[in-house]
Design a protein around this motif. Structure first.
Motif, PDB file in Angstrom:
ATOM      1  N   GLU A   1       0.824  -1.204   0.000  1.00 41.16           N
ATOM      2  CA  GLU A   1       0.000   0.000   0.000  1.00 41.16           C
ATOM      3  C   GLU A   1       0.858   1.253   0.000  1.00 41.16           C
ATOM      4  O   GLU A   1       1.647   1.488   0.924  1.00 41.16           O
ATOM      5  CB  GLU A   1      -0.916   0.019   1.237  1.00 41.16           C
TER       6      GLU A   1
ATOM      7  N   SER B   1      -1.383  -8.713   1.625  1.00 40.72           N
ATOM      8  CA  SER B   1      -0.908  -7.333   1.700  1.00 40.72           C
ATOM      9  C   SER B   1       0.477  -7.289   2.317  1.00 40.72           C
ATOM     10  O   SER B   1       0.735  -7.935   3.327  1.00 40.72           O
ATOM     11  CB  SER B   1      -1.869  -6.486   2.543  1.00 40.72           C
TER      12      SER B   1
ATOM     13  N   ILE C   1      -0.944  -3.692   4.547  1.00 44.09           N
ATOM     14  CA  ILE C   1      -1.945  -2.679   4.845  1.00 44.09           C
ATOM     15  C   ILE C   1      -1.355  -1.747   5.906  1.00 44.09           C
ATOM     16  O   ILE C   1      -0.892  -2.197   6.955  1.00 44.09           O
ATOM     17  CB  ILE C   1      -3.242  -3.323   5.366  1.00 44.09           C
TER      18      ILE C   1
END
Length: 346
Positions: free
Chosen positions: A49, A79, A82
């Protein structure tokens, strides 16, 4: 015996947008890459991210996790990570709980405590919320509760999410997350692909202080490794100049699209900037199959990593696929001297 034979390989993708290319092309390239490394036997495919960065198209990380998981078959998708300062834990639990219901047994939730952007964009993401050092451990604990079994007195329920027990990984480039991962009995991924300075210290602290948990009886370490592999050292060094230019842009505060390689790039910049790039990429492995094998062996020997998460920013998507295949062979296939058919050394 090949010391890398039991090493797991995975990939971290920032979904780079290339000069002359589009976001749609970057997304299609990521899907093709995920399918490629799945066929090679990689364990995970994680997406990072970042926000307000023209050359990175992975800002809607949960959306991309679903995109990749929905068009692959076996590889774990998750991820990396995140960034919790940007999100309410309930929203994260609902998103990843939904993914876990759609793709059971294949979703990972890596969590970071940096915002992954600049202060102005952080304000746009979370308005006027001010983050404190206590927030990250508290948010991690809340996510563990929201994704765990429903408790009798629990009033806020993540639906989907509750009972999915999506595996949580803590990510970091300093000692903070290493210590927290050890206290909680969680697996730990160190961001040595861009901040290798504290790699050995963080791993030692994590392993020394690890407290077994219900899901993890012993520590588990992933390290990020920039890898640029090619048939020859010279070609790999040339291809790596795309990464060098990207890193220099970060150091200068000038973020742009992933550029094509440039011959003689390092020689064209001042020594101080060359040193900055070298520090940033201190864990990088760049070269021919032999050099890549030696580099991965050295990293394994130094860190005892259970898994290496490859980052490979190569301008030509075809050559990135080739690089990943060369790296996997260098890792898992015996070197000539290791081959059982090899004769005695004269």
């Amino acid at each position: 015996m090949n010391p890398l034979a039991d090493l797991k390989l995975s990939m971290l993708d920032l979904v780079p947008v290339r000069e002359g290319g589009t976001v749609a092309e970057a997304l299609a390239t990521s899907l093709r890459t995920a399918r490629h490394v799945e066929a090679l036997g990689f364990t995970r495919y994680w997406l990072a991210e970042h926000h307000n960065m023209p050359g990175i198209a992975s800002s809607a990380t949960a959306v991309l996790v679903g995109y990749i998981a929905g068009q692959t078959e076996r590889i774990r998708v998750g991820s990396g990570g995140i960034m919790l300062p940007n999100h309410a834990p309930l929203v994260v639990a609902e998103a990843f709980g939904t993914l876990a219901e759609l793709y059971p047994g294949r979703i990972d939730l890596g969590l970071g405590r940096a915002p992954g952007t600049d202060a102005m964009t952080l304000r746009a993401l979370r308005r006027d919320r001010i983050e404190t050092e206590a927030d990250f451990p508290r948010d991690v604990a809340e996510l563990q509760r929201l994704l765990g079994p429903r408790q009798p007195d629990q009033r806020v329920i993540a639906v989907p999410g509750v009972g999915t027990e999506v595996p949580i990984w803590l990510l970091g480039s300093s000692l903070f997350s290493a210590r927290l991962a050890a206290e909680r009995g969680l697996p730990y991924a160190f961001a040595s692909h861009f901040a290798p300075a504290m790699l050995l210290q963080a791993i030692e602290l994590y392993r020394h202080n690890f407290r077994p948990s219900e899901k993890w009886e012993k520590p588990y370490v992933i390290i990020g490794v920039p890898v640029i592999a090619a048939p020859t050292d010279a070609e790999a060094d040339f291809l790596a100049t795309s990464t060098f230019q990207r890193v220099l842009g970060i150091l200068r505060g000038e973020r742009g699209l992933l550029p094509p390689p440039v011959a003689g790039f390092l020689q064209s910049i001042p020594p101080r900037e060359r040193a900055g790039i070298a520090d940033f990429l201190g864990a990088a492995v760049i070269g021919s199959p032999e050099r890549v094998r030696d580099g991965l062996r050295d990293l394994r020997a130094a860190t005892g990593a259970d898994e290496m998460m490859v980052v490979s920013d190569i301008f030509d998507p075809e050559l990135r696929l080739r690089s990943l295949e060369i790296a996997s062979r260098a890792c898992w296939q015996p070197a000539p001297a290791d081959s059982p058919d090899a004769g005695p050394t004269p």
